[in-house]
Motif scaffolding. Sequence first.
Motif, PDB file in Angstrom:
ATOM      1  N   UNK A  52       0.918  -1.428  -0.173  1.00  0.00           N
ATOM      2  CA  UNK A  52       0.368   0.118  -0.073  1.00  0.00           C
ATOM      3  C   UNK A  52       0.791   1.013   0.055  1.00  0.00           C
ATOM      4  N   UNK A  53       0.983   1.898  -1.465  1.00  0.00           N
ATOM      5  CA  UNK A  53       2.009   3.524  -1.154  1.00  0.00           C
ATOM      6  C   UNK A  53       1.275   4.132  -0.246  1.00  0.00           C
ATOM      7  N   UNK A  54       2.400   4.846   0.199  1.00  0.00           N
ATOM      8  CA  UNK A  54       2.347   6.115   1.423  1.00  0.00           C
ATOM      9  C   UNK A  54       2.415   7.217   0.539  1.00  0.00           C
ATOM     10  N   UNK A  55       3.709   7.153   0.036  1.00  0.00           N
ATOM     11  CA  UNK A  55       4.280   7.824  -0.354  1.00  0.00           C
ATOM     12  C   UNK A  55       5.659   7.657  -1.441  1.00  0.00           C
ATOM     13  N   UNK A  56       6.247   9.390  -2.123  1.00  0.00           N
ATOM     14  CA  UNK A  56       6.743   8.846  -3.284  1.00  0.00           C
ATOM     15  C   UNK A  56       7.979   9.808  -3.524  1.00  0.00           C
ATOM     16  N   UNK A  57       8.914   9.016  -4.508  1.00  0.00           N
ATOM     17  CA  UNK A  57      10.336  10.216  -4.467  1.00  0.00           C
ATOM     18  C   UNK A  57      10.629  10.630  -3.233  1.00  0.00           C
ATOM     19  N   UNK A  58      10.624   9.938  -2.965  1.00  0.00           N
ATOM     20  CA  UNK A  58      11.394  10.359  -0.292  1.00  0.00           C
ATOM     21  C   UNK A  58      13.349   9.970  -0.565  1.00  0.00           C
ATOM     22  N   UNK A  59      14.027  10.731  -0.034  1.00  0.00           N
ATOM     23  CA  UNK A  59      15.219  10.547   0.315  1.00  0.00           C
ATOM     24  C   UNK A  59      15.452  10.364   1.587  1.00  0.00           C
ATOM     25  N   UNK A  60      15.695   9.623   1.861  1.00  0.00           N
ATOM     26  CA  UNK A  60      16.341   9.318   3.069  1.00  0.00           C
ATOM     27  C   UNK A  60      17.912   8.619   2.676  1.00  0.00           C
ATOM     28  N   UNK A  61      18.113   7.960   4.435  1.00  0.00           N
ATOM     29  CA  UNK A  61      19.287   7.803   4.005  1.00  0.00           C
ATOM     30  C   UNK A  61      19.787   7.020   5.834  1.00  0.00           C
ATOM     31  N   UNK A  62      21.343   7.230   6.265  1.00  0.00           N
ATOM     32  CA  UNK A  62      21.593   6.549   7.486  1.00  0.00           C
ATOM     33  C   UNK A  62      23.086   7.544   7.470  1.00  0.00           C
ATOM     34  N   UNK A  63      23.234   7.286   9.248  1.00  0.00           N
ATOM     35  CA  UNK A  63      24.876   8.310   9.482  1.00  0.00           C
ATOM     36  C   UNK A  63      25.597   6.898  10.630  1.00  0.00           C
ATOM     37  N   UNK A  64      26.105   6.945   9.226  1.00  0.00           N
ATOM     38  CA  UNK A  64      27.391   5.773  10.631  1.00  0.00           C
ATOM     39  C   UNK A  64      28.773   5.915  10.512  1.00  0.00           C
ATOM     40  N   UNK A  65      28.825   6.471  12.543  1.00  0.00           N
ATOM     41  CA  UNK A  65      30.762   6.641  12.734  1.00  0.00           C
ATOM     42  C   UNK A  65      31.778   5.468  12.632  1.00  0.00           C
ATOM     43  N   UNK A  66      32.429   6.109  11.905  1.00  0.00           N
ATOM     44  CA  UNK A  66      33.588   4.698  12.027  1.00  0.00           C
ATOM     45  C   UNK A  66      34.648   4.997  12.174  1.00  0.00           C
ATOM     46  N   UNK A  67      35.959   4.097  12.426  1.00  0.00           N
ATOM     47  CA  UNK A  67      37.227   5.030  12.373  1.00  0.00           C
ATOM     48  C   UNK A  67      37.709   5.432  10.864  1.00  0.00           C
ATOM     49  N   UNK A 125      17.969   2.741   5.883  1.00  0.00           N
ATOM     50  CA  UNK A 125      17.380   3.866   6.087  1.00  0.00           C
ATOM     51  C   UNK A 125      16.019   3.556   6.148  1.00  0.00           C
ATOM     52  N   UNK A 126      15.132   3.481   5.853  1.00  0.00           N
ATOM     53  CA  UNK A 126      13.491   3.219   5.622  1.00  0.00           C
ATOM     54  C   UNK A 126      13.212   2.753   7.357  1.00  0.00           C
ATOM     55  N   UNK A 127      13.919   2.091   7.895  1.00  0.00           N
ATOM     56  CA  UNK A 127      14.672   1.704   9.607  1.00  0.00           C
ATOM     57  C   UNK A 127      14.347   2.932  10.532  1.00  0.00           C
ATOM     58  N   UNK A 128      15.225   3.684  10.246  1.00  0.00           N
ATOM     59  CA  UNK A 128      15.815   4.687  10.454  1.00  0.00           C
ATOM     60  C   UNK A 128      14.999   6.060  10.695  1.00  0.00           C
ATOM     61  N   UNK A 129      14.216   6.161   9.213  1.00  0.00           N
ATOM     62  CA  UNK A 129      13.676   7.499   9.650  1.00  0.00           C
ATOM     63  C   UNK A 129      12.151   7.048  10.282  1.00  0.00           C
ATOM     64  N   UNK A 130      11.139   5.749  10.629  1.00  0.00           N
ATOM     65  CA  UNK A 130      10.978   5.116  11.243  1.00  0.00           C
ATOM     66  C   UNK A 130      10.432   5.555  12.717  1.00  0.00           C
ATOM     67  N   UNK A 131      12.290   4.483  12.801  1.00  0.00           N
ATOM     68  CA  UNK A 131      12.345   4.787  14.410  1.00  0.00           C
ATOM     69  C   UNK A 131      11.832   6.838  14.710  1.00  0.00           C
ATOM     70  N   UNK A 132      12.625   7.300  13.830  1.00  0.00           N
ATOM     71  CA  UNK A 132      13.072   8.927  14.204  1.00  0.00           C
ATOM     72  C   UNK A 132      11.217   8.804  15.016  1.00  0.00           C
ATOM     73  N   UNK A 133      10.297   9.107  13.765  1.00  0.00           N
ATOM     74  CA  UNK A 133       8.811   9.224  13.887  1.00  0.00           C
ATOM     75  C   UNK A 133       8.555   8.318  14.967  1.00  0.00           C
ATOM     76  N   UNK A 134       8.640   7.435  16.555  1.00  0.00           N
ATOM     77  CA  UNK A 134       9.014   6.910  16.921  1.00  0.00           C
ATOM     78  C   UNK A 134       7.812   5.590  16.122  1.00  0.00           C
TER      79      UNK A 134
END
Length: 211
Positions: A52-67, A125-134
């Motif tokens: 079930x489509x909710x939105x389209x053409x959506x940009x998101x991502x993840x930031x990872x901290x590494x050495x 990216x999807x998991x992180x975006x959803x997590x930010x919304x609770x």
Amino acid sequence: SHEALAEALLVQDPGVVFGEACAKVPRSEVDELQSLFDRHDRLWESDPHPVTAHNTEYQFGVTLVVDGLMTDSHGVTRSKPVAVTMMCATDVNGWESDNVAAVVEHRTGVSSKALDNEADLYAASAWAALDQTGRKVDAVAVHFHHIRNDPPECERHFFGTDELTKAIERLQAIAARVAALHPNDATEPPATPGQWCEWCEWVHRCLQHRD
């Protein structure tokens, strides 16, 4: 075509979207566009895991901290933690069920299987975006719709919590390679031309300066 195919999922009359898309292309390409729309419709209707489509053409991502390596304001390069951000743009975001989020990527070219780690990035990216919304989910499903295949087919990758952990580990390995590149050396990394270059907006500049 990507934008039109995605937009058609969110309107009551997809024919309007198709008409607008046809008005933007030469008449010689209308039949081709019609074929893509027809194949797209068949694939959505036959998908065993409908989205079930909710939105389209959506940009998101993840930031990872590494050495990695960083150069300070005095020009001194040192080993330090480095934040590496990976971005992606999805054609469609939606849901397979109340607890399973979905990302759909339309492949309108003559396509093969998804590139390594591509599904990993979409899922993380999807998991992180959803997590930010609770919003808590049990899993993320990533669909690659190969529209030109005969018949059109959906390549589905399913990420529960265990699969997501492994995906993030694979992305961290990529981030570590990026962070290890010398920040003042524009020739790193060495060029590795391939299929992935087709989608890079810098491909001509890159090849020009590295031949």
